[in-house]
Write an enzyme that holds these catalytic residues in place. Structure first.
Site, PDB file in Angstrom:
ATOM      1  N   THR A 144      33.668   4.947   0.015  1.00 50.98           N
ATOM      2  CA  THR A 144      34.253   6.169  -0.572  1.00 50.98           C
ATOM      3  C   THR A 144      35.349   6.678   0.371  1.00 50.98           C
ATOM      4  O   THR A 144      36.475   6.244   0.287  1.00 50.98           O
ATOM      5  CB  THR A 144      33.177   7.251  -0.799  1.00 50.98           C
ATOM      6  OG1 THR A 144      32.496   7.509   0.431  1.00 50.98           O
ATOM      7  CG2 THR A 144      32.177   6.801  -1.850  1.00 50.98           C
ATOM      8  N   LYS A 170      28.009   1.443   3.892  1.00 49.97           N
ATOM      9  CA  LYS A 170      29.087   2.393   3.707  1.00 49.97           C
ATOM     10  C   LYS A 170      28.587   3.729   4.228  1.00 49.97           C
ATOM     11  O   LYS A 170      27.383   4.022   4.175  1.00 49.97           O
ATOM     12  CB  LYS A 170      29.517   2.508   2.237  1.00 49.97           C
ATOM     13  CG  LYS A 170      28.571   3.186   1.288  1.00 49.97           C
ATOM     14  CD  LYS A 170      28.515   4.691   1.290  1.00 49.97           C
ATOM     15  CE  LYS A 170      29.861   5.339   1.109  1.00 49.97           C
ATOM     16  NZ  LYS A 170      29.673   6.848   1.108  1.00 49.97           N
ATOM     17  N   THR A 187      20.364   7.282   5.782  1.00 52.45           N
ATOM     18  CA  THR A 187      21.423   8.289   5.739  1.00 52.45           C
ATOM     19  C   THR A 187      22.739   7.719   5.243  1.00 52.45           C
ATOM     20  O   THR A 187      23.789   8.174   5.647  1.00 52.45           O
ATOM     21  CB  THR A 187      21.637   8.891   7.133  1.00 52.45           C
ATOM     22  OG1 THR A 187      21.995   7.839   8.018  1.00 52.45           O
ATOM     23  CG2 THR A 187      20.394   9.559   7.634  1.00 52.45           C
ATOM     24  N   GLU A 266      34.368  10.845   9.023  1.00 50.79           N
ATOM     25  CA  GLU A 266      35.592  11.338   8.391  1.00 50.79           C
ATOM     26  C   GLU A 266      36.510  11.997   9.425  1.00 50.79           C
ATOM     27  O   GLU A 266      36.158  12.993  10.038  1.00 50.79           O
ATOM     28  CB  GLU A 266      35.229  12.287   7.251  1.00 50.79           C
ATOM     29  CG  GLU A 266      34.614  11.517   6.083  1.00 50.79           C
ATOM     30  CD  GLU A 266      33.872  12.366   5.081  1.00 50.79           C
ATOM     31  OE1 GLU A 266      33.559  11.837   3.999  1.00 50.79           O
ATOM     32  OE2 GLU A 266      33.615  13.545   5.369  1.00 50.79           O
ATOM     33  N   ASN A 389      37.475  16.940   3.540  1.00 47.69           N
ATOM     34  CA  ASN A 389      36.429  17.687   2.845  1.00 47.69           C
ATOM     35  C   ASN A 389      36.855  18.998   2.197  1.00 47.69           C
ATOM     36  O   ASN A 389      36.129  19.563   1.399  1.00 47.69           O
ATOM     37  CB  ASN A 389      35.269  17.928   3.802  1.00 47.69           C
ATOM     38  CG  ASN A 389      34.515  16.634   4.035  1.00 47.69           C
ATOM     39  OD1 ASN A 389      33.923  16.107   3.107  1.00 47.69           O
ATOM     40  ND2 ASN A 389      34.598  16.114   5.242  1.00 47.69           N
TER      41      ASN A 389
END
Lengths: 394, 394
Positions: A144, A170, A187, A266, A389
């Site tokens: 993603t 991932k 997780t 991220e 985000n």
């Protein structure tokens, strides 16, 4: 990317129009000859529909396929979401010619939107047709916000010669363990495939043991997902693992996958192993390491390459674990920046700053002379995390 | 800024060269006629030297001054740090002509650096000379990363007519409560001054009660400071509070100060009240509200003005509190974006997006029909937080 294969498994990854921005978003692992299976799943009370269905189906201990889509989590979608998970595995099972109960669903992506089942149905035949022994396209189709695929491989000894363990994962955000009663929690999406032979109960025990110190000991942002799933499948083409061999291989592969996820956090530029030592028990050390690893002030200091050891110690102090701050020693790499709870001076901080330029490094926080010790893997938090985000759904 | 005064107290704020970037950094509250006092302090195991000394001195129940410096936390400084706190209060006590044991020290700023006691000594006379009934300079001298001073005032009834309650606070980062055994924890520097008459034990009880639902129910970044201190002083120039009057005034002033701190959260553009309802108890509602309020994914969505209710529900799901996700209802302002655990559609989300432009708004997460309810104040997290904290010490 190096191409990895593992006997008894085929892989596919195609574009089915699920991701808004396009790209590969539908993946399949097939074990047409059958495989023993074990899984661990998110302990989040809000469980996505595919997690519920996958958990049910894993109980049988055998599987012939894993169907994964990215771009849509199929979470918070109620009964229609469960039906979507059933329908999509049904249509892929038909294309494969296997029992739908042996197709395990996984989803990852935006929460609260219905899965576009029609698109998956339309692409089922192409997906099966794309199956090959190479995992490259699959490892990309499950991503993603990840910046790179995560594939790790090792070998271990069995009664019939060496077997392979291939790990494909991932995970970049919404990554944080949440242990409940000692049961580890997955997780991320992570697939561990071996050609060794083992009953599902042995796989389950080995998977739980490995997860606890690897997947469950890494965090990107402290947020536990609704979709976390780790599956371990064994095709049985090789022999039975020599004593401890599967466990060691799992530990190695899961640890590296967890580190890769922190490294791919991220917006992250560093993965950092936080080791806490000197407490009364490993559980206490784990607790302190977890709080340090999820402290925003620590993570932004890591981003700024600032050896701000006061933040590390302050985070330790709020973990609810007893220790004497006046005995604290903190090392960044080999640089001792804090001794007896106080600064050691500018020279050590300068050396620590140099260490903090690296992609991966370690910090050791020593809080006494007890035997308790634990290492947790975290990452820095910077502007990239905010960028990803603040506008994820748009 | 409106000028506030409260009978029996004088204030000063000057520049003493403690902050690297200059500006007001040394503040004094004087109650030369004496005041009753109560305090609550950080529960962080790593306590700054001034917190240790202030806590000791507050036990006497009386004080004549509060000495505050910004720019240096005097935390993780060992015995030299304690001596620095003693020395600086001693020199200011001399200048004021009071007993050093009645001077309460507070510090806020960088951790792990020795307090420049010489600078404070050199400025002690000027500090005392600057005392005046107006709190403006003091309210600025205690700030660190704050963008604005936080001053709130109200009146309440006493046996001898109306009394004033003046609240002055600083706090923008390293702000998060950590309740231990029901005892509230202060999460910032906050001074509450009244001219009413009350014994220190009554002040203590009222302060603990008010803190629990105000200071202890707000978070900027989840990091509990080493220096948190809330002091309540009463000069006794007015009468005794009417039943419940002081408590109500404290609740009002502390709640508004907590909200101002969230609003001034480092880089924040919004303060948001997260109300959780429908659980079995207020304690459970508090637990869920706390997890939602400190979720990075929630806070970055607030920054992005994205009504991403799935993240709110996912955070609730990892709080360790039982509820049925299929009954969840989520309102952003008045917009019902999630009902029965599922999306209500684009119209509601569009209305929610409009609500999320506001400086302050509320979100209600309803998880059943139990009586448990709690409101927690948080803020968004964006690039400003990273900017402030990635290079704070440089």
């Amino acid at each position: 990317m190096t191409t990895y294969q593992v006997d008894g498994f085929e892989f596919a990854g195609i574009a089915a129009g699920i991701k808004k921005r396009g790209g590969l978003d539908l993946g399949l692992i097939a074990a047409r000859g059958g495989a023993k299976v074990a899984g661990v799943f998110t302990q989040n009370l809000v469980r996505a529909a595919p997690v519920t269905l996958c958990h049910q189906r894993v109980q049988a201990g055998e599987a012939r396929a894993v169907l994964v889509n990215s771009g849509n989590a199929n979470a918070c979608t109620g009964e229609p979401g469960l039906q979507a998970a059933r329908d999509t595995t049904q249509v892929v099972a038909s294309a494969l010619g296997v029992d739908p109960a042996q197709v395990l669903p996984c989803s990852t992506g935006v929460i609260g939107q219905l899965l576009p089942t029609q698109r998956i149905a339309e692409h089922a035949a192409a997906l099966v047709q794309a199956l090959s022994p190479e995992a490259d396209a699959f490892s990309e189709a499950i991503l993603t916000t990840d910046r790179f695929p995560k594939v790790v491989s090792t070998t271990f000894d069995t009664t019939l010669g060496p077997a392979r363990l291939l790990g494909i994962a991932k995970g970049a955000g919404m990554i944080h363990p949440q242990l409940m009663d000692g049961l580890p929690q997955a997780t991320m999406l992570s697939y561990l495939l071996t050609d060794a032979q083992a009953p599902s109960e042995a796989l389950r025990r080995a998977l739980i043991a490995a997860s606890k110190h690897t997947f469950d000991a890494c965090s990107v942002d402290g947020d536990t997902s609704t979709n976390d799933t780790v599956l371990l499948l064994a095709s049985g083409r090789r022999g039975e693992p020599r004593a401890g061999a599967l466990e060691a291989a799992l530990d190695e592969v899961c640890r590296e996958l967890a580190r890769l996820m922190a490294r791919d956090g991220e917006g992250a530029e560093h993965s950092v192993d936080i080791t806490v030592t000197g407490l009364a028990s490993d559980a206490e050390a784990r607790q302190v390491a977890t709080v340090i690893s999820t402290s925003l002030l620590v993570k932004t200091a890591l981003f700024g390459r600032d050896p701000n050891w006061g933040r590390l110690l302050a985070a330790a102090g709020r973990a609810g674990v007893p220790f004497d701050p006046a005995r604290a020693r903190i090392q960044i790499g080999e640089a001792l920046v804090c001794d007896q709870g106080m600064a050691t001076g500018g020279d050590a901080e300068a050396r620590a700053t140099a260490v903090m330029q690296a992609e991966h490094y370690g910090i050791t926080v020593s809080l006494g002379d007890g035997p308790g010790r634990f290492t947790y893997t975290t990452c820095d938090l910077g502007h990239g995390y905010v960028d990803v985000n603040a506008g994820y759904r748009s």
